[in-house]
Design a protein around this motif. Structure first.
Motif, PDB file in Angstrom:
ATOM      1  N   LEU A 182      -4.782  11.031  12.710  1.00  0.00           N
ATOM      2  CA  LEU A 182      -4.424  11.358  11.336  1.00  0.00           C
ATOM      3  C   LEU A 182      -4.295  10.097  10.494  1.00  0.00           C
ATOM      4  N   LYS A 183      -3.809   9.018  11.101  1.00  0.00           N
ATOM      5  CA  LYS A 183      -3.690   7.743  10.386  1.00  0.00           C
ATOM      6  C   LYS A 183      -5.067   7.243   9.942  1.00  0.00           C
ATOM      7  N   GLU A 184      -6.092   7.459  10.770  1.00  0.00           N
ATOM      8  CA  GLU A 184      -7.447   7.053  10.383  1.00  0.00           C
ATOM      9  C   GLU A 184      -7.863   7.753   9.095  1.00  0.00           C
ATOM     10  N   TRP A 185      -7.569   9.053   9.001  1.00  0.00           N
ATOM     11  CA  TRP A 185      -7.891   9.813   7.795  1.00  0.00           C
ATOM     12  C   TRP A 185      -7.083   9.303   6.601  1.00  0.00           C
ATOM     13  N   ALA A 186      -5.825   8.998   6.833  1.00  0.00           N
ATOM     14  CA  ALA A 186      -4.971   8.503   5.745  1.00  0.00           C
ATOM     15  C   ALA A 186      -5.489   7.170   5.226  1.00  0.00           C
TER      16      ALA A 186
ATOM     17  N   VAL B 186      -8.128  -4.089  -0.211  1.00  0.00           N
ATOM     18  CA  VAL B 186      -8.133  -5.159   0.800  1.00  0.00           C
ATOM     19  C   VAL B 186      -6.859  -5.089   1.637  1.00  0.00           C
ATOM     20  N   PHE B 187      -5.704  -4.886   0.998  1.00  0.00           N
ATOM     21  CA  PHE B 187      -4.461  -4.710   1.751  1.00  0.00           C
ATOM     22  C   PHE B 187      -4.579  -3.536   2.720  1.00  0.00           C
ATOM     23  N   THR B 188      -5.231  -2.460   2.266  1.00  0.00           N
ATOM     24  CA  THR B 188      -5.409  -1.284   3.120  1.00  0.00           C
ATOM     25  C   THR B 188      -6.250  -1.634   4.339  1.00  0.00           C
ATOM     26  N   LEU B 189      -7.329  -2.382   4.139  1.00  0.00           N
ATOM     27  CA  LEU B 189      -8.180  -2.787   5.262  1.00  0.00           C
ATOM     28  C   LEU B 189      -7.423  -3.696   6.232  1.00  0.00           C
ATOM     29  N   ILE B 190      -6.639  -4.622   5.695  1.00  0.00           N
ATOM     30  CA  ILE B 190      -5.853  -5.513   6.561  1.00  0.00           C
ATOM     31  C   ILE B 190      -4.842  -4.698   7.364  1.00  0.00           C
TER      32      ILE B 190
ATOM     33  N   VAL C  27       0.835  -1.201   0.000  1.00  0.00           N
ATOM     34  CA  VAL C  27       0.000   0.000   0.000  1.00  0.00           C
ATOM     35  C   VAL C  27       0.870   1.251   0.000  1.00  0.00           C
ATOM     36  N   VAL C  28       1.873   1.273   0.854  1.00  0.00           N
ATOM     37  CA  VAL C  28       2.749   2.441   0.959  1.00  0.00           C
ATOM     38  C   VAL C  28       3.545   2.627  -0.339  1.00  0.00           C
ATOM     39  N   VAL C  29       4.116   1.536  -0.859  1.00  0.00           N
ATOM     40  CA  VAL C  29       4.926   1.639  -2.076  1.00  0.00           C
ATOM     41  C   VAL C  29       4.049   2.065  -3.257  1.00  0.00           C
ATOM     42  N   GLU C  30       2.892   1.439  -3.430  1.00  0.00           N
ATOM     43  CA  GLU C  30       2.020   1.790  -4.556  1.00  0.00           C
ATOM     44  C   GLU C  30       1.541   3.229  -4.437  1.00  0.00           C
ATOM     45  N   SER C  31       1.191   3.642  -3.248  1.00  0.00           N
ATOM     46  CA  SER C  31       0.725   5.021  -3.050  1.00  0.00           C
ATOM     47  C   SER C  31       1.845   6.025  -3.307  1.00  0.00           C
ATOM     48  N   ALA C  32       3.060   5.709  -2.878  1.00  0.00           N
ATOM     49  CA  ALA C  32       4.197   6.614  -3.102  1.00  0.00           C
ATOM     50  C   ALA C  32       4.533   6.703  -4.588  1.00  0.00           C
ATOM     51  N   VAL C  33       4.585   5.564  -5.249  1.00  0.00           N
ATOM     52  CA  VAL C  33       4.858   5.565  -6.693  1.00  0.00           C
ATOM     53  C   VAL C  33       3.729   6.275  -7.432  1.00  0.00           C
ATOM     54  N   GLY C  34       2.489   5.966  -7.054  1.00  0.00           N
ATOM     55  CA  GLY C  34       1.341   6.622  -7.674  1.00  0.00           C
ATOM     56  C   GLY C  34       1.358   8.127  -7.481  1.00  0.00           C
ATOM     57  N   ALA C  35       1.768   8.569  -6.299  1.00  0.00           N
ATOM     58  CA  ALA C  35       1.863  10.011  -6.036  1.00  0.00           C
ATOM     59  C   ALA C  35       2.887  10.653  -6.966  1.00  0.00           C
ATOM     60  N   GLY C  36       4.021   9.983  -7.132  1.00  0.00           N
ATOM     61  CA  GLY C  36       5.051  10.504  -8.039  1.00  0.00           C
ATOM     62  C   GLY C  36       4.542  10.583  -9.466  1.00  0.00           C
TER      63      GLY C  36
ATOM     64  N   TRP D  23      -2.140  14.623  -1.831  1.00  0.00           N
ATOM     65  CA  TRP D  23      -2.787  13.885  -0.738  1.00  0.00           C
ATOM     66  C   TRP D  23      -2.183  12.500  -0.547  1.00  0.00           C
ATOM     67  N   LYS D  24      -1.764  11.864  -1.638  1.00  0.00           N
ATOM     68  CA  LYS D  24      -1.110  10.559  -1.507  1.00  0.00           C
ATOM     69  C   LYS D  24       0.221  10.684  -0.769  1.00  0.00           C
ATOM     70  N   VAL D  25       0.994  11.719  -1.097  1.00  0.00           N
ATOM     71  CA  VAL D  25       2.267  11.942  -0.394  1.00  0.00           C
ATOM     72  C   VAL D  25       2.010  12.116   1.099  1.00  0.00           C
ATOM     73  N   LEU D  26       1.036  12.949   1.434  1.00  0.00           N
ATOM     74  CA  LEU D  26       0.715  13.171   2.846  1.00  0.00           C
ATOM     75  C   LEU D  26       0.214  11.892   3.515  1.00  0.00           C
ATOM     76  N   GLY D  27      -0.567  11.101   2.795  1.00  0.00           N
ATOM     77  CA  GLY D  27      -1.063   9.834   3.338  1.00  0.00           C
ATOM     78  C   GLY D  27       0.056   8.851   3.602  1.00  0.00           C
TER      79      GLY D  27
END
Length: 148
Positions: free
Chosen positions: A79-83, A116-120, A25-34, A63-67
């Motif tokens: 803040l993590k709940e919002w992310a 699903v990964f995010t929910l887990i 989730v973190v890697v995909e979101s970071a790459v996606g943000a870029g 927003w992805k970078v901040l998340g």
């Protein structure tokens, strides 16, 4: 043969599963943000295909970078709940958009898998994740499998 999982082992397993769910989730979101912020041709084509304006990429990218930063920096539970909510909305929104556009099943299944990964990750990140009830819930199914 009976397998007994100690509370320490259970916590280690739970932490391992947490990171196995969180890292993608973190890697995909970071790459996606870029990609969003750089407005790569792939992302621009996808947004055009889905009917979204290109300026939305800058908003999503920031927003992805901040998340991502919120998820990897210790503390800030509120803040993590919002992310987590925002990242979940991005993935489910992507799946719904691809579904509405009539795209192939992988274009729909991939963001659903990340949702699903995010929910887990969220479920295992809970500040209460190391409570005794959580440990018992994890240990009992493992023991039942070992008895078979």
């Amino acid at each position: 043969m009976s397998i007994t999982i100690t509370p320490r082992t259970s916590i280690l397993i739970r932490t391992g599963v947490y990171w196995l769910a969180t890292l993608p989730v973190v890697v995909e979101s970071a790459v996606g943000a870029g990609w969003d912020l750089l407005r790569t041709p792939y992302v621009l084509d996808t947004f055009d295909h889905l009917g979204y304006p290109a300026y939305l990429l800058a908003i999503l990218g920031v927003w992805k970078v901040l998340g991502v930063l919120t998820l990897i920096v210790p503390g800030f539970p509120g803040l993590k709940e919002w992310a987590y909510a925002g990242i979940f909305f991005v993935y489910t929104g992507a799946a719904a958009s691809h579904l509405a556009a009539g795209d192939q099943s992988m274009a729909v299944a991939t963001p659903i898998a990340f949702a699903v990964f995010t929910l887990i990750s969220r479920g295992l990140r809970s500040s209460a994740r190391f409570e005794l009830t959580s440990i018992v819930a994890l240990v009992i199914p493992v023991r039942r499998l070992a008895d078979k």
